[in-house]
Motif scaffolding. Structure first.
Motif, PDB file in Angstrom:
ATOM      1  N   LYS A 188       0.936  -1.221  -0.011  1.00  0.00           N
ATOM      2  CA  LYS A 188       0.047   0.085   0.140  1.00  0.00           C
ATOM      3  C   LYS A 188       0.826   1.086  -0.037  1.00  0.00           C
ATOM      4  O   LYS A 188       1.843   1.435   0.843  1.00  0.00           O
ATOM      5  CB  LYS A 188      -1.018   0.017   1.257  1.00  0.00           C
ATOM      6  N   GLU A 224      -7.414   2.138 -12.388  1.00  0.00           N
ATOM      7  CA  GLU A 224      -8.727   2.565 -11.287  1.00  0.00           C
ATOM      8  C   GLU A 224      -9.793   2.160 -12.162  1.00  0.00           C
ATOM      9  O   GLU A 224     -10.455   1.175 -11.739  1.00  0.00           O
ATOM     10  CB  GLU A 224      -8.427   3.506 -10.833  1.00  0.00           C
ATOM     11  N   VAL A 227      -6.713   0.082  -6.397  1.00  0.00           N
ATOM     12  CA  VAL A 227      -7.905   0.445  -5.525  1.00  0.00           C
ATOM     13  C   VAL A 227      -7.195   1.470  -4.705  1.00  0.00           C
ATOM     14  O   VAL A 227      -6.179   1.411  -4.157  1.00  0.00           O
ATOM     15  CB  VAL A 227      -8.745  -0.675  -4.800  1.00  0.00           C
ATOM     16  N   SER A 228      -7.994   2.309  -4.061  1.00  0.00           N
ATOM     17  CA  SER A 228      -7.673   3.175  -2.847  1.00  0.00           C
ATOM     18  C   SER A 228      -8.224   2.989  -1.773  1.00  0.00           C
ATOM     19  O   SER A 228      -9.411   3.005  -1.738  1.00  0.00           O
ATOM     20  CB  SER A 228      -7.410   4.726  -3.532  1.00  0.00           C
ATOM     21  N   GLU A 229      -7.853   3.565  -0.586  1.00  0.00           N
ATOM     22  CA  GLU A 229      -8.570   3.638   0.585  1.00  0.00           C
ATOM     23  C   GLU A 229      -7.776   4.771   1.559  1.00  0.00           C
ATOM     24  O   GLU A 229      -6.524   4.895   1.341  1.00  0.00           O
ATOM     25  CB  GLU A 229      -8.327   2.254   1.395  1.00  0.00           C
ATOM     26  N   PRO A 230      -8.565   5.249   2.438  1.00  0.00           N
ATOM     27  CA  PRO A 230      -7.791   6.434   3.334  1.00  0.00           C
ATOM     28  C   PRO A 230      -6.981   5.680   4.090  1.00  0.00           C
ATOM     29  O   PRO A 230      -6.767   4.421   4.634  1.00  0.00           O
ATOM     30  CB  PRO A 230      -8.802   6.824   4.232  1.00  0.00           C
ATOM     31  N   GLU A 231      -5.576   6.617   4.363  1.00  0.00           N
ATOM     32  CA  GLU A 231      -4.555   5.976   5.305  1.00  0.00           C
ATOM     33  C   GLU A 231      -5.024   5.595   6.624  1.00  0.00           C
ATOM     34  O   GLU A 231      -4.351   4.482   7.317  1.00  0.00           O
ATOM     35  CB  GLU A 231      -3.493   7.047   5.362  1.00  0.00           C
ATOM     36  N   LYS A 256      -8.640   6.375   9.557  1.00  0.00           N
ATOM     37  CA  LYS A 256      -9.836   7.228   9.976  1.00  0.00           C
ATOM     38  C   LYS A 256      -9.450   8.799   9.936  1.00  0.00           C
ATOM     39  O   LYS A 256      -8.596   9.179  10.405  1.00  0.00           O
ATOM     40  CB  LYS A 256     -10.239   6.990  11.435  1.00  0.00           C
ATOM     41  N   LEU A 260      -4.846   9.164   0.448  1.00  0.00           N
ATOM     42  CA  LEU A 260      -5.110   7.985  -0.040  1.00  0.00           C
ATOM     43  C   LEU A 260      -3.900   6.926  -0.330  1.00  0.00           C
ATOM     44  O   LEU A 260      -2.937   7.316  -0.616  1.00  0.00           O
ATOM     45  CB  LEU A 260      -5.873   8.094  -1.242  1.00  0.00           C
ATOM     46  N   SER A 266      -5.629  -4.402  -6.698  1.00  0.00           N
ATOM     47  CA  SER A 266      -6.903  -5.630  -6.421  1.00  0.00           C
ATOM     48  C   SER A 266      -6.603  -6.792  -6.702  1.00  0.00           C
ATOM     49  O   SER A 266      -5.333  -6.915  -7.217  1.00  0.00           O
ATOM     50  CB  SER A 266      -8.112  -4.822  -7.168  1.00  0.00           C
TER      51      SER A 266
END
Length: 144
Positions: free
Chosen positions: A51, A76, A82-86, A88, A93, A98
């Motif tokens: 990541k 993408e 795919v991306s996700e926040p580091e 909360k 990102l 995937s």
């Protein structure tokens, strides 16, 4: 250019000419998997990193963020990246492959092996290794 200058003595010309030649060789092989050389490089880098954030990719690839965003869009869109926040509430990102992206990378690695073999056949194993090491040292030395 001055009278004593020519493209034969221009480092930029020589590097860009060689880069285009090598890119065309690799692109021909990657086309079999439906990706470009830039896309393969991104898939491989993200896979090795696990990541990774955009700024880390941009720095490693020596790309500005706008160019990187454009290069990532098809990956993408096709579901390979795919991306996700580091964390909360984080705005940063992290990008990852995937399962589909891992499959595409595995398929493309076969094309990479074929391109590598053709390139080594053209320039020789020792020259290929020496040249790669010299080229990798250029951005590393520029930022040191």
């Amino acid at each position: 250019m001055k009278a004593n200058s020519s493209v034969a003595t221009c480092n930029c010309f020589a590097i860009r000419q060689a880069a285009r030649f090598v890119s065309q060789l690799y692109e021909r092989h990657y086309a079999k998997a439906g990706v470009t050389a830039a896309q393969f490089s991104l898939l491989a880098f993200i896979a090795e990193a696990g990541k990774v954030g955009m700024s880390e990719i941009a720095e490693a690839m020596v790309m500005d963020r706008t160019t990187l965003v454009r290069a990532l869009k098809p990956l993408e869109r096709d579901g390979y990246v795919v991306s996700e926040p580091e964390g909360k509430g984080s705005r940063k990102l992290l990008l990852a492959l995937s399962e589909q992206g891992k499959t595409k990378l595995a398929e493309t690695v076969e094309c990479w092996h074929a391109a590598q073999a053709e390139y080594v056949e053209l320039v020789g194993a020792k020259r290929a290794d020496e040249l790669r090491q010299m080229l990798l040292a250029i951005p590393a030395g520029a930022t040191a």
